[in-house]
Design a protein around this motif. Structure first.
Motif, PDB file in Angstrom:
ATOM      1  N   THR A   1       0.856  -1.179   0.000  1.00 47.33           N
ATOM      2  CA  THR A   1       0.000   0.000   0.000  1.00 47.33           C
ATOM      3  C   THR A   1       0.892   1.228   0.000  1.00 47.33           C
ATOM      4  O   THR A   1       1.782   1.355   0.843  1.00 47.33           O
ATOM      5  CB  THR A   1      -0.916   0.021   1.242  1.00 47.33           C
ATOM      6  N   MET A   2       0.671   2.100  -0.971  1.00 49.69           N
ATOM      7  CA  MET A   2       1.446   3.338  -1.078  1.00 49.69           C
ATOM      8  C   MET A   2       0.507   4.523  -0.942  1.00 49.69           C
ATOM      9  O   MET A   2      -0.576   4.517  -1.524  1.00 49.69           O
ATOM     10  CB  MET A   2       2.157   3.402  -2.431  1.00 49.69           C
ATOM     11  N   GLU A   3       0.934   5.508  -0.185  1.00 51.60           N
ATOM     12  CA  GLU A   3       0.183   6.749  -0.036  1.00 51.60           C
ATOM     13  C   GLU A   3       1.079   7.907  -0.439  1.00 51.60           C
ATOM     14  O   GLU A   3       2.282   7.873  -0.201  1.00 51.60           O
ATOM     15  CB  GLU A   3      -0.275   6.933   1.411  1.00 51.60           C
ATOM     16  N   GLY A   4       0.483   8.919  -1.065  1.00 49.07           N
ATOM     17  CA  GLY A   4       1.280  10.060  -1.500  1.00 49.07           C
ATOM     18  C   GLY A   4       0.427  11.070  -2.216  1.00 49.07           C
ATOM     19  O   GLY A   4      -0.767  11.203  -1.946  1.00 49.07           O
ATOM     20  N   ILE A   5       1.045  11.777  -3.170  1.00 50.01           N
ATOM     21  CA  ILE A   5       0.320  12.780  -3.947  1.00 50.01           C
ATOM     22  C   ILE A   5       0.586  12.547  -5.435  1.00 50.01           C
ATOM     23  O   ILE A   5       1.622  12.005  -5.813  1.00 50.01           O
ATOM     24  CB  ILE A   5       0.715  14.223  -3.560  1.00 50.01           C
ATOM     25  N   LYS A   6      -0.389  12.930  -6.251  1.00 50.31           N
ATOM     26  CA  LYS A   6      -0.281  12.843  -7.718  1.00 50.31           C
ATOM     27  C   LYS A   6       0.139  11.438  -8.154  1.00 50.31           C
ATOM     28  O   LYS A   6       1.074  11.265  -8.934  1.00 50.31           O
ATOM     29  CB  LYS A   6       0.700  13.885  -8.247  1.00 50.31           C
ATOM     30  N   LEU A   7      -0.567  10.435  -7.688  1.00 53.65           N
ATOM     31  CA  LEU A   7      -0.154   9.045  -7.902  1.00 53.65           C
ATOM     32  C   LEU A   7      -0.666   8.429  -9.212  1.00 53.65           C
ATOM     33  O   LEU A   7      -0.278   7.319  -9.546  1.00 53.65           O
ATOM     34  CB  LEU A   7      -0.608   8.174  -6.727  1.00 53.65           C
ATOM     35  N   GLU A   8      -1.489   9.131  -9.959  1.00 50.92           N
ATOM     36  CA  GLU A   8      -2.062   8.542 -11.176  1.00 50.92           C
ATOM     37  C   GLU A   8      -0.983   8.151 -12.184  1.00 50.92           C
ATOM     38  O   GLU A   8      -0.996   7.044 -12.725  1.00 50.92           O
ATOM     39  CB  GLU A   8      -3.057   9.504 -11.822  1.00 50.92           C
ATOM     40  N   LYS A   9      -0.037   9.037 -12.424  1.00 53.71           N
ATOM     41  CA  LYS A   9       1.031   8.731 -13.382  1.00 53.71           C
ATOM     42  C   LYS A   9       1.852   7.534 -12.907  1.00 53.71           C
ATOM     43  O   LYS A   9       2.189   6.652 -13.690  1.00 53.71           O
ATOM     44  CB  LYS A   9       1.942   9.948 -13.564  1.00 53.71           C
ATOM     45  N   LEU A  10       2.162   7.474 -11.617  1.00 53.28           N
ATOM     46  CA  LEU A  10       2.899   6.344 -11.053  1.00 53.28           C
ATOM     47  C   LEU A  10       2.117   5.049 -11.217  1.00 53.28           C
ATOM     48  O   LEU A  10       2.690   4.007 -11.538  1.00 53.28           O
ATOM     49  CB  LEU A  10       3.206   6.598  -9.578  1.00 53.28           C
ATOM     50  N   TYR A  11       0.816   5.101 -11.021  1.00 49.26           N
ATOM     51  CA  TYR A  11      -0.038   3.916 -11.192  1.00 49.26           C
ATOM     52  C   TYR A  11       0.121   3.341 -12.598  1.00 49.26           C
ATOM     53  O   TYR A  11       0.313   2.136 -12.773  1.00 49.26           O
ATOM     54  CB  TYR A  11      -1.495   4.289 -10.910  1.00 49.26           C
ATOM     55  N   TYR A  12       0.077   4.197 -13.598  1.00 46.43           N
ATOM     56  CA  TYR A  12       0.225   3.728 -14.978  1.00 46.43           C
ATOM     57  C   TYR A  12       1.643   3.228 -15.258  1.00 46.43           C
ATOM     58  O   TYR A  12       1.834   2.271 -16.012  1.00 46.43           O
ATOM     59  CB  TYR A  12      -0.169   4.817 -15.974  1.00 46.43           C
TER      60      TYR A  12
END
Length: 130
Positions: A82-93
């Motif tokens: 489980t990762m929490e942070g900011i602006k994670l959409e790009k990282l998800y892809y």
């Protein structure tokens, strides 16, 4: 043309073809990506600079992005991450495309210094019991 060639070409234009580049592309020194031609695909999680864990992408079963909670949940056969942070959409892809080589959790007090990059502030690894 591949990315490596473009980097060498840019170095030659600057009259310094001997400058070395770090392995993979770097986003704010916290997320390192694979070069397109690298074959082995593992993702390394660096947690508080005291614990490093790598997991192979071939054991990644599913990933879930929760934008309202700023979370990414990855289910591997042996662990849940489980990762929490900011602006994670790009990282998800990027994770979905097996591009991320190393991911370092950063202190949230530095979030204001980041422009458009994904930042992971907290990584929690849980071993799945059998």
């Amino acid at each position: 043309m591949n990315r490596g060639f473009n980097l060498k070409y840019d170095q030659m234009k600057e009259n310094d073809p001997t400058t070395s580049q770090p392995d993979g592309d770097t986003i704010d020194q916290s997320i390192i990506l694979y070069e397109p031609d690298e074959q082995a695909r593992n993702i390394c999680f660096v947690i508080d600079n005291t614990r490093w864990v790598f997991l192979n992408y071939s054991y990644l079963i599913s990933g879930e992005y929760l934008p309202d909670e700023n979370k990414i949940i990855l289910a591997f056969t042996t662990h849940e991450v489980t990762m929490e942070g900011i602006k994670l959409e790009k990282l998800y892809y990027q994770i979905m495309d097996h591009e991320v080589k190393q991911l370092v959790a950063k202190d949230s007090r530095y979030n204001g210094l980041i422009n458009d990059s994904s930042v992971v502030n907290k990584v929690r690894l849980e071993k799945i019991s059998e």
